[in-house]
Scaffold this active site. Structure first.
Site, mmCIF file in Angstrom:
data_model
loop_
_atom_site.group_PDB
_atom_site.id
_atom_site.type_symbol
_atom_site.label_atom_id
_atom_site.label_comp_id
_atom_site.label_asym_id
_atom_site.label_seq_id
_atom_site.Cartn_x
_atom_site.Cartn_y
_atom_site.Cartn_z
ATOM 1 N N ASP A 75 -0.917 37.705 13.789
ATOM 2 C CA ASP A 75 -1.934 37.741 14.913
ATOM 3 C C ASP A 75 -2.240 39.249 15.287
ATOM 4 O O ASP A 75 -2.159 40.013 14.446
ATOM 5 C CB ASP A 75 -1.036 37.025 15.945
ATOM 6 C CG ASP A 75 0.388 38.204 16.178
ATOM 7 O OD1 ASP A 75 0.497 38.967 15.794
ATOM 8 O OD2 ASP A 75 0.924 37.551 17.157
ATOM 9 N N ASN A 93 8.535 34.660 26.409
ATOM 10 C CA ASN A 93 8.012 33.185 26.983
ATOM 11 C C ASN A 93 8.141 32.304 25.837
ATOM 12 O O ASN A 93 7.883 31.252 26.219
ATOM 13 C CB ASN A 93 6.713 33.411 27.297
ATOM 14 C CG ASN A 93 6.045 33.791 26.517
ATOM 15 O OD1 ASN A 93 6.196 34.204 25.355
ATOM 16 N ND2 ASN A 93 4.453 33.831 26.743
ATOM 17 N N HIS A 125 7.001 32.771 22.930
ATOM 18 C CA HIS A 125 5.857 32.264 22.209
ATOM 19 C C HIS A 125 6.281 32.744 20.709
ATOM 20 O O HIS A 125 7.085 33.632 20.308
ATOM 21 C CB HIS A 125 4.537 33.154 22.588
ATOM 22 C CG HIS A 125 4.809 34.574 22.422
ATOM 23 N ND1 HIS A 125 3.683 35.423 22.992
ATOM 24 C CD2 HIS A 125 5.414 35.423 21.850
ATOM 25 C CE1 HIS A 125 3.969 36.754 22.607
ATOM 26 N NE2 HIS A 125 5.128 36.646 22.070
ATOM 27 N N GLU A 130 0.950 30.584 22.653
ATOM 28 C CA GLU A 130 1.665 30.710 23.986
ATOM 29 C C GLU A 130 2.037 29.373 24.757
ATOM 30 O O GLU A 130 1.699 28.320 24.035
ATOM 31 C CB GLU A 130 0.502 31.270 25.016
ATOM 32 C CG GLU A 130 -0.068 32.693 24.333
ATOM 33 C CD GLU A 130 0.936 33.671 24.859
ATOM 34 O OE1 GLU A 130 2.048 33.827 24.460
ATOM 35 O OE2 GLU A 130 0.401 34.603 25.288
HETATM 36 P P1 PGA Z 1 9.088 42.107 19.747
HETATM 37 O O1 PGA Z 1 8.083 41.119 19.984
HETATM 38 O O2 PGA Z 1 9.461 41.814 18.340
HETATM 39 O O3 PGA Z 1 8.239 43.372 19.877
HETATM 40 O O4 PGA Z 1 10.096 41.784 20.749
HETATM 41 C C1 PGA Z 1 8.245 39.541 19.730
HETATM 42 C C2 PGA Z 1 7.265 38.734 20.117
HETATM 43 O O5 PGA Z 1 6.485 39.046 21.068
HETATM 44 O O6 PGA Z 1 6.864 37.897 19.286
#
Ligand code: PGA
Length: 248
Positions: A67, A136, A138, A143
């Site tokens: 992404d 959340n 995701h 989302e």
């Molecule tokens: P992080 O992000 O590895 O920085 O905790 C995870 C995500 O938001 O998919």
């Protein structure tokens, strides 16, 4: 789905890096999708070490970026581009033809989605997808409320993602939209590893593994993947009721 619990972030990341190495040894032209973020950073570093020690040839594989933040340039150190460039592509000397990332500065993000989907379809499917989980639920920028049937798409970011996402940007950033692979790519992928470490991920891991499968909590889709592994360290797994029901 399989749940794997590891002593700590290092052990978890070492296993994830080893998965990539083993795949490439068996299938030199593997298609690998990786997330950026705090969670997979150690996996990238251990992968580089293993590739050098074992002299693994990654020159035939294809790399897909999960992404990107819309409108954030690759030179911004909070961008996913920046992460991949510094944590993976430069150290492993990937050629540009091997790499497929969303151009989040494009005037036509829909077109970027089509280009990404074609790059994947031309190669068949993703062999190995390594993702994280957001606060959340995701995966990538899929989302809460997203369809499970989407391929690549542009999405308005959830409030939690905008708030939590500030951690990647010195001085903050205006974050509104994301461009992401969809959960249909995840369902199609031959193998998916969802990595989570630290106590702050305990609640989301509980919902992903033991909660209802619903698009209100996108990571719950992992429960439906026959070759999906949720890889959590002890802290991230600490709220699971049924942790002993899963083979180590
Ligand atoms: P992080 O992000 O590895 O920085 O905790 C995870 C995500 O938001 O998919």
């Amino acid at each position: 789905m399989t749940l794997k619990i590891y002593k700590d972030h290092h052990q978890l990341s070492d296993t994830a890096a080893e998965e990539i190495i083993e795949l490439v040894k068996q299938k030199p032209d593997a298609v690998i999708c990786l997330a950026s973020g705090e969670t997979p950073r150690l996996t990238c570093r251990l992968l580089i070490k293993k590739v050098k020690e074992q002299q693994v040839d990654l020159s035939q594989c294809t790399f897909i970026g999960l992404d990107e933040w819309a409108g954030i340039p690759p030179s911004n150190e909070g961008s996913c581009h920046y992460f991949f460039q510094h944590e993976l592509f430069e150290p492993l000397q990937f050629r540009s033809e091997q790499i497929h990332l969303f151009d989040a500065l494009s005037a036509n993000l829909e077109d970027e989605c089509l280009k990404m989907d074609s790059a994947i379809f031309e190669r068949g499917v993703i062999d190995l997808m390594i993702v994280g989980i957001g606060m959340n639920g995701h995966i990538g920028f899929n989302e809460p409320g997203v369809s499970f049937n989407n391929y690549s798409h542009v999405i308005n970011l959830d409030e939690t993602t905008v708030t939590v996402g500030q951690k990647y940007f010195k001085g903050g950033a205006v974050l509104k939209q994301g461009i992401t692979l969809g959960l249909k790519h995840l369902q199609d992928a031959k193998k998916v590893l969802l990595l989570a470490n630290g106590i702050k991920k305990a609640e989301v891991i509980k919902k992903a593994v033991e909660g209802v499968v619903t698009n209100s909590f996108p990571a719950s889709i992992m429960q439906t993947h026959a070759n999906g592994w949720v890889m959590a360290d002890e802290e991230a797994a600490s709220l699971l009721d049924k942790r002993n029901n899963y083979p180590a």
